[in-house]
Scaffold this active site. Sequence first.
Site, PDB file in Angstrom:
ATOM      1  N   GLU A  71      37.976  38.841  52.804  1.00 34.20           N
ATOM      2  CA  GLU A  71      38.953  38.110  52.702  1.00 34.20           C
ATOM      3  C   GLU A  71      40.443  38.630  52.631  1.00 34.20           C
ATOM      4  OE1 GLU A  71      40.660  36.571  49.144  1.00 34.20           O
ATOM      5  OE2 GLU A  71      39.052  37.069  47.921  1.00 34.20           O
TER       6      GLU A  71
ATOM      7  N   LYS B 160      36.505  33.788  36.807  1.00 31.20           N
ATOM      8  CA  LYS B 160      37.445  34.475  35.641  1.00 31.20           C
ATOM      9  C   LYS B 160      37.083  33.651  34.385  1.00 31.20           C
ATOM     10  CE  LYS B 160      41.064  36.064  38.800  1.00 31.20           C
ATOM     11  NZ  LYS B 160      40.044  35.922  40.185  1.00 31.20           N
TER      12      LYS B 160
END
Length: 795
Positions: free
Chosen positions: A64, A206
């Site tokens: 990405e 996360k």
Amino acid sequence: MQPFTMRLGKVWRASAPSLRAGYGSCAGLSTHAPLTHAPKGRFLHVSDEIRAAVHSNQPVVALETTIYTHGFPYPQNTALASHLESTIRLNGGVPATIGVLNGVARVGLSPEEIIELTASAGKPETRKVSRRDLGYICGLGFVQRKLNGGTTIAGTMVLAHLAGIKVFATGGLGGVHRGAENSMDISADLTELGRTPVAVISSGCKSFLDIPRTLEYLETQGVGVSTFADGREGKVDFPAFWTRESGIPSPTVIQDERTAAAMIAAQSALSLSSGLLFANPVPSQHSIPKTQMDTIMAQAILDAEKAGSTGSDNTPFILARIRELTGGQTVSTNRALIEANVVRGTRVALELSKLEKYIVGQADGIRIPGSSLPVLSIERAADNQISNAQGESSEIARSKELQADVFVAGSLAIDLSCDFSPDKKVGATSPQPQTSNPAQISQDIGGVGQNIATAIHYVDTKVQFCSVVGDDSAGSMAMERLTAKGCSPSAVVRKPSARTAQYVAVNDAQKNLVLAMADMTIMEGCNLEIENVWRPQLERRKPRWLVLDANWDSRSLQQWIKIGKDIGIKIAFEPVSIAKSKRLFASPADDSSVLGVLPDHAVSLATPNSFELASMHAAARGAELFEREDWWQFIDAMGLSSSGSREKLTSITNSTLVDKGTPQQSIQLLPFIPTILTKLGPKGVLMTQALRPGDERLSSPAHAKYVLSHADPTHPTIGGIYMRLLPPAERVLAADVVSVNGAGDTFLGIIIAGLAKDRPQSLIDLIQIAQQGSVMTLKSKEAVSPNISELRGLL
């Protein structure tokens, strides 16, 4: 080679196997209304390197670019991008950095393009591009507002899938935010995983996200979630990005990259449209303890609530606060986990590449563009059912089906034949240049390799034909007509964004060739397909003969010859044309590994016409092959000069041929090609052959006048040279000739079909039979006359 570019409405044809299987839309982008007037490359560009790597099942890893445009400042982001690409290459993979540059989505950014994109980081016009944004940013590019953008996980998955890439390595996955039951704040990464078949390697989510609800949401979306054990036993948590433990057990646990690759292959073979998530825990030496991370996370979330940070601003605020509270430790951990994921992703891609090459080698089916998994043909399934009904096991039926006496590797083309048809009152016999001419134009499939394979098939010899066609309408027509002739297209590869070969012949009123134009560029640069697709088939089938036409570029031709020699298959060479015939001798003069001298020769037989023979001879001389020591040893062993005796040659052939140098040229090429059949049209065929010791012709009175020379009787490998001018099978009147195209191909096809028999007839008899077949083709409108099937009883 032109860059791999596509219109958005047609992009699915190039590389999305699931869409061809009937998913209906291109990862949510409509395929029903293509922008037919938009220039190619307007919306999506896939680099040549990535296109070739995907097509040949190389281990490609997508990367990405949001991490560069919205994560790290310039020039640190440039350095990170270069480092991650280098990491993939050092581990044996091919990096495909994906982003939007100047309004065009790009898969496989070049170093210069990466610098241009990373330099735009932090600028307000540089976008974060998810699925929803692709139409917007690329559409603006169409109307000359060219923006740059870093692709998110979702955006990268969409573009990777369009390019046929199955493995994507990234940092951390988005997820369900805390309080999402009220805010509906759920990352697009999760829904993308539910509808796009790309495997994502990340370090989980996360820890400020709601991990239990994230896993629940992925389950609802049909996404398989697995965590690498990474040496751990017993309970393994789904990782929480900076820390290896989250307190949430992983849905499934896998031990190695090979298992991950098998899951991806199974997902693809089952045509499942959802992706896979492989969680790779951060390396233990860089992991932040869970208890410490929980305390920091709680403080960061509380600070965000106090600051009123919500929506798209929430994640950046929390990340910045965590960085502050850890004293920058999360930055180094972030770098470490990204690199670890890239290494892990490359290893998964390598295992997947090996697995898919094995599958291609074990199965025989038409390869879907962008996919390395073959599709079992309906014809084969029916054959297996018949075999099973007759009491044979599928394994026995499969073994019989895999048998092939001849493997033909050459061109498959669309042929246009333009026959000059003048007004009889005018009396002209040839078309006039620089103007339009009346003609009868016909269209059919052709290509030298295809013609040869068809001829072999017609005379009932088992043949496998391999070639390449484009993923275009001409390629579809070629495949359909090949199947209609009864020839299996299972070894014909379709190359995305390539043009199917085409050949246009302009003939005079007597059907003699005046001019031909050929577009065979698709045959160039097929080295990866030769090694990874066709070599396994050759090794599995072990045919008696491999027939090569010179439409392959020189490098590919040399590769084919080396493979055939390694496997121990006899090779026949069809020169095709004056220019292309030279390709056989394009290797360096001191390279004896490919073009050795008898008995270490690689090519056993060639069928040039007299012009092609002269061209081959000139190419061999230019490569200094006639200066080689092993060549002189062969000539000396024959006890004659390098050009032979003129008197003897004239008595065997005729003075016209000797004056032209045809017999002399064939003798000088004989050490490299021990059988040369020079096609002389209406004057017959000149057969030149190196005989082995013990050949009955060396001592036969009936053949004595054709034996040009005898070697020393004690020579272990060379017996003598045999030369004979064989008359044509029939004098064909000009009025009876329908087309000259394919006559020479028919000749070679019948020769090889005869030589591939368990007990082949003499070459002289086969030449006479093959000439009969050539006459049938001359009188036929087909490139190869179906009537040659009448000759199979003679073989």
